[in-house]
Design an enzyme around this catalytic site. Structure first.
Site, PDB file in Angstrom:
ATOM      1  NE  ARG A 102      -7.479  -6.940 -20.532  1.00 30.07           N
ATOM      2  CZ  ARG A 102      -7.857  -5.980 -21.365  1.00 30.07           C
ATOM      3  NH1 ARG A 102      -7.162  -4.862 -21.422  1.00 30.07           N
ATOM      4  NH2 ARG A 102      -8.907  -6.122 -22.132  1.00 30.07           N
ATOM      5  CD  GLU A 133       0.632  -5.031  11.171  1.00 27.52           C
ATOM      6  OE1 GLU A 133       0.905  -3.978  10.582  1.00 27.52           O
ATOM      7  OE2 GLU A 133      -0.513  -5.313  11.547  1.00 27.52           O
ATOM      8  N   PRO A 189       0.824  -1.218   0.000  1.00 29.14           N
ATOM      9  CG  PRO A 189      -0.060  -1.078   2.151  1.00 29.14           C
ATOM     10  CD  PRO A 189       0.687  -1.994   1.237  1.00 29.14           C
ATOM     11  CG  ASP A 210      -9.502  -2.419 -23.276  1.00 35.90           C
ATOM     12  OD1 ASP A 210     -10.657  -2.571 -23.681  1.00 35.90           O
ATOM     13  OD2 ASP A 210      -8.727  -3.363 -23.012  1.00 35.90           O
TER      14      ASP A 210
HETATM   15  C1  LIG Z   1      -2.022  -5.868   5.902  1.00 37.36           C
HETATM   16  S1  LIG Z   1      -0.922  -5.435   4.608  1.00 37.36           S
HETATM   17  C2  LIG Z   1       0.377  -4.626   5.483  1.00 37.36           C
HETATM   18  C3  LIG Z   1       0.166  -3.161   5.566  1.00 37.36           C
HETATM   19  C4  LIG Z   1       1.296  -2.440   6.288  1.00 37.36           C
HETATM   20  N1  LIG Z   1       1.285  -2.774   7.677  1.00 37.36           N
HETATM   21  C5  LIG Z   1       1.113  -0.948   6.110  1.00 37.36           C
HETATM   22  O1  LIG Z   1       0.339  -0.360   6.873  1.00 37.36           O
HETATM   23  O2  LIG Z   1       1.710  -0.354   5.196  1.00 37.36           O
HETATM   24  C6  LIG Z   1      -0.209  -6.967   4.143  1.00 37.36           C
HETATM   25  C7  LIG Z   1       0.307  -7.045   2.730  1.00 37.36           C
HETATM   26  O3  LIG Z   1      -0.738  -6.840   1.815  1.00 37.36           O
HETATM   27  C8  LIG Z   1      -0.245  -6.258   0.629  1.00 37.36           C
HETATM   28  N2  LIG Z   1      -1.047  -5.059   0.359  1.00 37.36           N
HETATM   29  C9  LIG Z   1      -1.894  -4.461   1.211  1.00 37.36           C
HETATM   30  N3  LIG Z   1      -2.489  -3.396   0.657  1.00 37.36           N
HETATM   31  C10 LIG Z   1      -2.028  -3.311  -0.599  1.00 37.36           C
HETATM   32  C11 LIG Z   1      -2.250  -2.393  -1.665  1.00 37.36           C
HETATM   33  N4  LIG Z   1      -3.076  -1.367  -1.550  1.00 37.36           N
HETATM   34  N5  LIG Z   1      -1.602  -2.610  -2.826  1.00 37.36           N
HETATM   35  C12 LIG Z   1      -0.752  -3.649  -2.961  1.00 37.36           C
HETATM   36  N6  LIG Z   1      -0.476  -4.536  -1.973  1.00 37.36           N
HETATM   37  C13 LIG Z   1      -1.100  -4.381  -0.797  1.00 37.36           C
HETATM   38  C14 LIG Z   1       1.244  -5.976   0.856  1.00 37.36           C
HETATM   39  O4  LIG Z   1       2.001  -6.994   0.220  1.00 37.36           O
HETATM   40  C15 LIG Z   1       1.361  -6.038   2.357  1.00 37.36           C
HETATM   41  O5  LIG Z   1       2.639  -6.438   2.776  1.00 37.36           O
END
Ligand SMILES: C[S@@+](CC[C@H](N)C(=O)[O-])C[C@H]1O[C@@H](n2cnc3c(N)ncnc32)[C@H](O)[C@@H]1O
Length: 246
Positions: free
Chosen positions: A153, A115, A88, A168
């Site tokens: 794609r 986490e 994220p 698209d």
């Molecule tokens: C619960 S999340 C961890 C979030 C982290 N503690 C933070 O607050 O930045 C667990 C995993 O989900 C994935 N993930 C969560 N949100 C994402 C997003 N918006 N885009 C891509 N991957 C995501 C990532 O690989 C991350 O390590």
């Protein structure tokens, strides 16, 4: 193109990708994906992949060593491939990024869970972080599958109709025009007459205008960076669009 997904949950990736167009592309050899199970790189009888965070607090953190070792295995299978961590905190993924990644021969997609990763794994092996948007998923697996789908794609041979990806939404900065199929009329309503006219120039004009209308209605912000000619501008002005001038 080859994707290697490094994950604690390989079955999630396999079950999400193995259908429809991507399944056919894989069977035809235009697309490859494989998973590397981080658990196989964990030590000890319990193959523990995560542990409590230093400093306290809730949640578990993925241990650095198994992640680094799993990514090293992936690099062995795809020398030179970029390592992308789905996170994220990454740069937002969009169509332009999908087009850029589609120029690669192979990509390694690293998925966090819980986490997330011990920061040292990130420092040691990640080239780039990509986010699906400003929300938090439980893991990176679905995000990796979204990236694989959007990038694949765009590769020749993956879609049945080569032309369709080029038209698209976002490919020319606008949303796409609406689509209709048989029957031409019925209780659902009537198909716009121009689409049945056989007049290809008129159909193209209609599609362009409906693409502009869709964009104006749903995502007007896109219009400021789209390539518009004077006919487009006149059509949009008729819809009430006010071009921003700086
Ligand atoms: C619960 S999340 C961890 C979030 C982290 N503690 C933070 O607050 O930045 C667990 C995993 O989900 C994935 N993930 C969560 N949100 C994402 C997003 N918006 N885009 C891509 N991957 C995501 C990532 O690989 C991350 O390590």
């Amino acid at each position: 193109m080859k994707f290697i997904v490094v994950t604690l949950f390989p079955e999630l990736v396999e079950s999400a990708l193995g259908h429809s167009i991507l399944k056919q592309a894989r069977a035809a050899g235009s697309l490859q994906w494989q998973t590397i199970d981080i658990r196989q790189h964990c030590e000890g009888r319990h193959k523990q992949a995560d542990d409590a965070p230093f400093g306290g607090g809730g949640g578990m953190v993925m241990k650095a060593a198994p992640v680094i070792s799993a990514v090293a295995e992936a690099k062995g299978a795809a020398p030179g491939a970029k390592v992308i961590y789905l996170s994220p905190q990454g740069r937002p993924f969009d169509q332009a990024k999908a087009a850029e990644l589609a120029r690669s021969e192979s990509l390694i997609l690293l998925c966090g869970h819980y986490e997330g990763l011990d920061e040292r794994a990130l420092q040691a092996c990640v080239d780039e972080e990509l986010s699906l948007g400003d929300f938090v998923l439980t893991g990176g697996e679905l995000a990796a599958c979204v990236v694989i789908d959007a990038v694949s794609r765009l590769k020749p041979g993956v879609l049945g109709n080569e032309a369709s990806a080029g038209q698209d939404s976002f490919s020319n900065g606008l949303l796409e025009h609406p689509h209709y199929t048989r029957p031409a009329e019925g209780p659902e309503g009537q198909v716009p007459a121009v689409l049945l006219s056989g007049d290809h120039a008129a159909i193209e004009r209609w599609r362009r205008q409906e693409s502009l209308r869709n964009t104006f209605k749903k995502r007007p912000g896109l219009l400021s960076s789209a390539a518009l000619d004077k006919n487009d501008r006149a059509f949009l002005n008729g819809l009430g669009w006010k071009e921003e001038t700086s």
